[in-house]
Design a protein around this motif. Structure first.
Motif, PDB file in Angstrom:
ATOM      1  N   MET A   1      91.675  68.809  78.139  1.00 39.71           N
ATOM      2  CA  MET A   1      90.695  68.656  77.058  1.00 39.71           C
ATOM      3  C   MET A   1      90.057  67.283  77.120  1.00 39.71           C
ATOM      4  N   SER A   2      88.759  67.260  77.396  1.00 43.44           N
ATOM      5  CA  SER A   2      88.136  65.948  77.477  1.00 43.44           C
ATOM      6  C   SER A   2      86.632  66.034  77.253  1.00 43.44           C
ATOM      7  N   VAL A   3      86.092  64.910  76.860  1.00 42.63           N
ATOM      8  CA  VAL A   3      84.652  64.769  76.709  1.00 42.63           C
ATOM      9  C   VAL A   3      84.163  63.823  77.786  1.00 42.63           C
ATOM     10  N   HIS A   4      83.239  64.292  78.592  1.00 41.31           N
ATOM     11  CA  HIS A   4      82.657  63.447  79.633  1.00 41.31           C
ATOM     12  C   HIS A   4      81.349  62.890  79.100  1.00 41.31           C
ATOM     13  N   ARG A   5      81.209  61.580  79.216  1.00 45.14           N
ATOM     14  CA  ARG A   5      79.992  60.950  78.714  1.00 45.14           C
ATOM     15  C   ARG A   5      79.317  60.178  79.847  1.00 45.14           C
ATOM     16  N   PRO A   6      78.665  60.915  80.755  1.00 46.76           N
ATOM     17  CA  PRO A   6      78.011  60.257  81.897  1.00 46.76           C
ATOM     18  C   PRO A   6      76.821  59.424  81.433  1.00 46.76           C
ATOM     19  N   THR A   7      76.489  58.415  82.250  1.00 47.00           N
ATOM     20  CA  THR A   7      75.329  57.579  81.925  1.00 47.00           C
ATOM     21  C   THR A   7      74.214  57.734  82.953  1.00 47.00           C
ATOM     22  N   SER A   8      74.380  58.676  83.890  1.00 43.30           N
ATOM     23  CA  SER A   8      73.296  58.963  84.838  1.00 43.30           C
ATOM     24  C   SER A   8      73.280  60.460  85.113  1.00 43.30           C
ATOM     25  N   ILE A   9      72.152  60.955  85.624  1.00 43.05           N
ATOM     26  CA  ILE A   9      72.052  62.376  85.967  1.00 43.05           C
ATOM     27  C   ILE A   9      73.061  62.708  87.064  1.00 43.05           C
ATOM     28  N   ALA A  10      73.190  61.810  88.054  1.00 45.82           N
ATOM     29  CA  ALA A  10      74.129  62.058  89.160  1.00 45.82           C
ATOM     30  C   ALA A  10      75.556  62.206  88.627  1.00 45.82           C
ATOM     31  N   ALA A  11      75.943  61.318  87.716  1.00 44.78           N
ATOM     32  CA  ALA A  11      77.293  61.391  87.148  1.00 44.78           C
ATOM     33  C   ALA A  11      77.466  62.653  86.306  1.00 44.78           C
TER      34      ALA A  11
ATOM     35  N   GLN B   1      92.625  60.606  72.148  1.00 43.84           N
ATOM     36  CA  GLN B   1      92.598  59.319  71.452  1.00 43.84           C
ATOM     37  C   GLN B   1      91.341  58.568  71.849  1.00 43.84           C
ATOM     38  N   TYR B   2      90.660  58.073  70.859  1.00 44.04           N
ATOM     39  CA  TYR B   2      89.448  57.306  71.166  1.00 44.04           C
ATOM     40  C   TYR B   2      89.162  56.354  70.011  1.00 44.04           C
ATOM     41  N   VAL B   3      88.179  55.492  70.224  1.00 42.59           N
ATOM     42  CA  VAL B   3      87.833  54.476  69.226  1.00 42.59           C
ATOM     43  C   VAL B   3      86.374  54.652  68.837  1.00 42.59           C
ATOM     44  N   LEU B   4      86.118  54.689  67.533  1.00 40.33           N
ATOM     45  CA  LEU B   4      84.743  54.746  67.028  1.00 40.33           C
ATOM     46  C   LEU B   4      84.398  53.409  66.365  1.00 40.33           C
ATOM     47  N   GLN B   5      83.155  52.993  66.487  1.00 42.42           N
ATOM     48  CA  GLN B   5      82.675  51.791  65.787  1.00 42.42           C
ATOM     49  C   GLN B   5      82.031  52.252  64.479  1.00 42.42           C
ATOM     50  N   VAL B   6      82.757  52.080  63.374  1.00 43.34           N
ATOM     51  CA  VAL B   6      82.259  52.565  62.088  1.00 43.34           C
ATOM     52  C   VAL B   6      82.110  51.399  61.125  1.00 43.34           C
ATOM     53  N   ASN B   7      80.930  51.238  60.586  1.00 46.54           N
ATOM     54  CA  ASN B   7      80.640  50.174  59.617  1.00 46.54           C
ATOM     55  C   ASN B   7      81.101  48.808  60.133  1.00 46.54           C
ATOM     56  N   GLY B   8      80.869  48.575  61.419  1.00 45.47           N
ATOM     57  CA  GLY B   8      81.172  47.280  62.013  1.00 45.47           C
ATOM     58  C   GLY B   8      82.625  47.075  62.406  1.00 45.47           C
ATOM     59  N   GLU B   9      83.453  48.112  62.233  1.00 46.94           N
ATOM     60  CA  GLU B   9      84.867  47.975  62.600  1.00 46.94           C
ATOM     61  C   GLU B   9      85.231  48.976  63.689  1.00 46.94           C
ATOM     62  N   ALA B  10      86.145  48.577  64.568  1.00 45.32           N
ATOM     63  CA  ALA B  10      86.673  49.512  65.562  1.00 45.32           C
ATOM     64  C   ALA B  10      87.762  50.341  64.885  1.00 45.32           C
ATOM     65  N   ARG B  11      87.592  51.667  64.877  1.00 39.86           N
ATOM     66  CA  ARG B  11      88.563  52.537  64.212  1.00 39.86           C
ATOM     67  C   ARG B  11      89.164  53.498  65.240  1.00 39.86           C
ATOM     68  N   GLU B  12      90.502  53.466  65.348  1.00 44.80           N
ATOM     69  CA  GLU B  12      91.178  54.342  66.310  1.00 44.80           C
ATOM     70  C   GLU B  12      91.352  55.746  65.735  1.00 44.80           C
ATOM     71  N   VAL B  13      91.083  56.733  66.563  1.00 44.70           N
ATOM     72  CA  VAL B  13      91.294  58.129  66.170  1.00 44.70           C
ATOM     73  C   VAL B  13      92.403  58.682  67.065  1.00 44.70           C
ATOM     74  N   HIS B  14      93.461  59.235  66.449  1.00 42.82           N
ATOM     75  CA  HIS B  14      94.605  59.731  67.212  1.00 42.82           C
ATOM     76  C   HIS B  14      94.725  61.249  67.087  1.00 42.82           C
ATOM     77  N   ASP B  15      95.265  61.864  68.135  1.00 41.83           N
ATOM     78  CA  ASP B  15      95.632  63.286  68.114  1.00 41.83           C
ATOM     79  C   ASP B  15      94.514  64.195  67.628  1.00 41.83           C
ATOM     80  N   ALA B  16      93.292  63.866  68.005  1.00 40.63           N
ATOM     81  CA  ALA B  16      92.158  64.667  67.542  1.00 40.63           C
ATOM     82  C   ALA B  16      91.878  65.790  68.536  1.00 40.63           C
ATOM     83  N   TRP B  17      91.395  66.922  68.007  1.00 37.43           N
ATOM     84  CA  TRP B  17      90.904  67.992  68.869  1.00 37.43           C
ATOM     85  C   TRP B  17      89.513  67.580  69.340  1.00 37.43           C
ATOM     86  N   VAL B  18      89.209  67.886  70.581  1.00 38.14           N
ATOM     87  CA  VAL B  18      87.970  67.418  71.198  1.00 38.14           C
ATOM     88  C   VAL B  18      86.719  67.971  70.502  1.00 38.14           C
TER      89      VAL B  18
END
Lengths: 286, 167
Positions: free
Chosen positions: A1-11, B9-26
């Motif tokens: 499960m993953s999200v790919h966020r490419p920054t070019s068409i090639a990628a 797991q990923y990090v969002l920049q919300v209202n000027g702060e880095a916020r960690e998101v855990h165990d989220a469905w994609v």
């Protein structure tokens, strides 16, 4: 499960090659509705919003004529801006009728093509102008007329692993319009729509009809009949007989192939598309 | 070209702060992540199909419906919610919020955060909008109480107060 966020068409193509079943996400305004409702449950996603080269427009000179090349990631808000509106007015008008400011800030022309809804607002304009769709894939790029790209309701000629890169739209001299019927002015999916484009140099005109067939339709016979009956000047076109607007509407309505659905009945759609065609013609010739 | 692959797991920049998101469905929308994982309840889930505008937020300065944004796809953007609009830590109201209070433009309140975001976005782009521009700017925000008259009056007041503040 993953999200790919490419920054070019090639990628982006590499990501798609590695995960052929991945969901391709542009503005999200169609796809995310399905995800939120649980109809789509993506495992892999390739999101195109980080691909800067898809968000550009440029003008090319082809055989002495200008062609507006619009990247697939250009939003409706950007399509409604003066650089597009000054060259392809019908596209800007159609873009401004899409959803709300929030939707127009997210949704893209490539997404509209990829979704290929019979009611997609840019499609009648692109069909009327005989635009070309530039497709990139693992083996290179190819170009298809939009009339061949959209193959059915929500069906396209896009093969697995391919992406829409851009749309090539002829820049014509002459009036253009896009008219749409729905239950209110904002936030509405077309029940019937008409794009009308006039080419003063070739002394021709064309229409694209939305939401009145499985794919956007043209009405070439109606347009040829009308072109011979119009009075053409270098910088304007006029009706020689005011009754021709209604006759043109009738011919356009006859070229439509609507169905009954939850948004409207076929009979209503056929009537509405004729009224819109006649109205667009009156506006273009007055 | 760099490519970022985000998992659960990923990090969002919300209202000027880095916020960690855990165990989220994609497949989670930004609206869901803001409300259920980051404890930011201002954006409201009305329709989850982009019709009602109650979840309006800014992503890289563009007003969008958070329900139609895939959260894991906006990790490198600046997200601003209504909570991020407050001009100081003491909880003072923004000019637009104050105008909504003074005109009584809040009934059940469900649509208010989305409307405030839409009006903030409008006034940031156009400090003296014409009536049609105002109506178009809020055309994607539905009020279930149909209190549009007072909303339009509040926007009028906010336009005046913005001009006053700029003097």
């Amino acid at each position: 499960m993953s999200v790919h966020r490419p920054t070019s068409i090639a990628a982006a193509l590499d990501a798609l090659a590695a995960a052929p079943e991945a969901l391709v996400l542009a503005g999200g305004t169609d796809v995310m509705v399905g995800v939120n409702e649980g109809h789509r449950r993506p495992t892999d996603v390739v999101t195109l919003t980080g691909v800067e080269e898809l968000r550009r427009t440029r003008v090319e000179r082809v055989d002495g004529h200008d062609v507006l090349v619009v990247g697939a990631g250009v939003t409706y808000t950007a399509l409604a801006a003066p650089d597009v509106a000054g060259r392809v007015p019908a596209l800007a008008i159609a873009a401004r009728t899409v959803g709300s400011p929030q939707i127009r800030n997210a949704g893209t022309i490539g997404g509209n093509l990829g979704t290929a809804s019979p009611a997609g607002d840019t499609l009648p304009v692109l069909h009327a102008l005989d635009a070309r769709v530039e497709i990139v894939g693992p083996t290179g790029s190819r170009v298809l007329p939009v009339r061949e790209f959209v193959t059915g309701p929500k069906r396209t000629a896009l093969a697995p692993g391919e992406l829409i890169a851009a749309v090539h739209i002829p820049v014509l001299r002459g009036p253009q319009d896009y008219l749409k019927v729905g239950v209110r002015n904002a936030m509405v999916i077309a029940v019937a729509s008409v794009a009308l484009v006039v080419d003063l140099d070739r002394r021709e005109l064309a229409v694209g009809l939305g939401a009145v067939g499985p794919v956007p339709l043209n009405a070439p016979d109606a347009c040829r009949w009308l072109a011979h009956r119009l009075h053409w000047d270098d910088d304007a076109v006029r009706l020689t007989d005011p009754g021709d607007a209604a006759r043109f509407g009738t011919l356009v309505a006859e070229a439509s192939r609507p169905i009954d659905d939850h948004r409207g009945r076929a009979e209503y759609r056929r009537h509405a598309v004729g009224v819109l065609a006649a109205r667009a013609l009156r506006r273009a010739t007055s | 070209m760099s490519e970022q692959v985000v998992n659960e797991q990923y990090v969002l920049q919300v209202n000027g702060e880095a916020r960690e998101v855990h165990d989220a469905w994609v497949g989670e929308s930004l609206l869901y992540v803001l409300r259920e994982r980051l404890g930011l309840p201002a954006a409201k889930g009305g329709c989850e199909q982009g019709e009602c505008g109650s979840c309006s937020v800014l992503v890289d300065g563009a007003l969008v419906c958070a329900c139609l944004v895939l959260a894991a796809a906006v990790t490198d953007t600046e997200i601003v919610t209504l909570e991020g609009l407050q001009p100081d830590e003491r909880g003072a109201l923004s000019i637009v919020q104050q105008a909504f209070v003074e005109e009584g433009a809040v009934q059940c309140g469900f649509c208010t955060p989305g409307l405030v975001m839409a009006v903030e976005d409008l006034l940031a782009r156009d400090a003296a909008p014409e009536d049609l521009t105002v109506r178009e700017a809020v055309s994607g925000n539905l009020c279930r109480c149909t209190g549009y008259g007072r909303v339009l009056a509040a926007i009028d007041r906010a336009v005046g107060a913005t001009k006053e503040a700029a003097r």
